[in-house]
Design a protein around this motif. Sequence first.
Motif, mmCIF file in Angstrom:
data_model
loop_
_atom_site.group_PDB
_atom_site.id
_atom_site.type_symbol
_atom_site.label_atom_id
_atom_site.label_comp_id
_atom_site.label_asym_id
_atom_site.label_seq_id
_atom_site.Cartn_x
_atom_site.Cartn_y
_atom_site.Cartn_z
ATOM 1 N N VAL A 37 0.840 -1.193 0.000
ATOM 2 C CA VAL A 37 0.000 0.000 0.000
ATOM 3 C C VAL A 37 0.879 1.250 0.000
ATOM 4 O O VAL A 37 0.620 2.216 -0.732
ATOM 5 N N HIS A 73 -7.702 1.051 2.281
ATOM 6 C CA HIS A 73 -6.305 0.910 1.865
ATOM 7 C C HIS A 73 -6.099 1.402 0.442
ATOM 8 O O HIS A 73 -5.283 0.855 -0.317
ATOM 9 N N PRO A 124 -4.448 3.493 -2.131
ATOM 10 C CA PRO A 124 -3.174 4.230 -2.184
ATOM 11 C C PRO A 124 -3.350 5.716 -2.440
ATOM 12 O O PRO A 124 -2.551 6.531 -1.955
#
Length: 428
Positions: free
Chosen positions: A230, A347, A349
């Motif tokens: 991530v 999560h 990015p």
Amino acid sequence: MLSVHTSPLHQPGTGDAGGMNVYMVELSRALAEQGVEVDLFTRCRGEGLPRLVDLEPGVRVRHLPAGPRRALPKEAMPDLVLPFSLALLKEERGYDLVHSHYWLSGQAGRIASFGWGVPLVHTAHTLALVKNAHLADGDTPEPELRIRGEHQVVAEADRLIANTADEAAALRTLYGAEAARVDVVRPGVDLRTFAPGDGRAAARARLGLPADAFVPLYAGRIQPLKGPDVLVRAVAELLRMAPDLRRRLLVPVVGGHSGASREGAVGRLAAELGVADVLRAGPPVPQARLADWYRAADVLVVPSRSESFGLVALEAQACGTPVLAAAVGGLPTAVWDGVSGLLVRGHDPVAYARRLLWLARNPRVRATMGEAAVRHAGQMSWRASATRTIDVYEDAVARRTEVGQGRRHAPAPAAPLSWRNEKAVAPV
């Protein structure tokens, strides 16, 4: 205390060693300072260490023979629970209480508790059902054997210590733990080792980092559950948003590969996304050196998919470094969102990249958050954790005394644990 699969003496960030190892050592030290003598039992791996190691006054690490005297994968550990337990039962009988850490040790703790007629206190650290609900793509789920083993330990322990209220809720709702047997004890931080020290500039000079760099740090085991991918993807998104940042961006990744991680996977992903030039990989380091990495960083990034607490987040804040973390597990307790750091739900990015860009462009905000982080972490000492843990111990002993030496029921005889025999149940 029992730790079958990893030793309190192992370097955190390597193999299966991590926050749990820090927890056991620091809690034991704090307990000893308050008059509690602690023996930490672990498996002998043939590393040339003596059978008994004095960690410090009142704290001893004791190695038991159980299986081959070499490092073994965690998948092999269930087969060693029974020989570990038998070796443990041959030890002196003067213990008042058994405190097991992680489910494998909980299985050995069931046996020792029954054999010695003393209470069992258990700290899970991680729970299979919680981990399986937050797996990374391609990650291997925890097996049914572990889930059944955790249910057994939860059912039979006199008391269960959870790191956070969320973990306590998981023990109750997912494992059927009685609320009266679950206690929340927040972990602490070693405020002697983790402190602002002589500041960011001095730490960067010692580590050879550029004084003017923007440094988001990753520190911990490199495995899918911890989300290093991530961070790498977030760095790629960050540089798409602000290409000019590349000339001063440096992203240290400090830690060792563990579990299902593939050696070099983070580096290959970074190369594929065109950000390998800004990443700097480093091995796990001792606590004092790790404190310098925290001090040198502008922000610690903890993008874990599951986290029982997140000691690294607390350690970084104690050093004056804000934290950008996933809003999972114990991290919302460890990080004061909007004050000592920032929490991200999910999560994505891009979400991490936007917050990193905001922090990169607002040094005054980073400084203010860093000051708040020191105050926030300062409220969580191991001394306080030990005091609360002693309360749990004393209550467990008192309740056991009230009802005599009998337990709810003796552990039922069964086949030895084995990953290869998924129909097997826990021993003894």
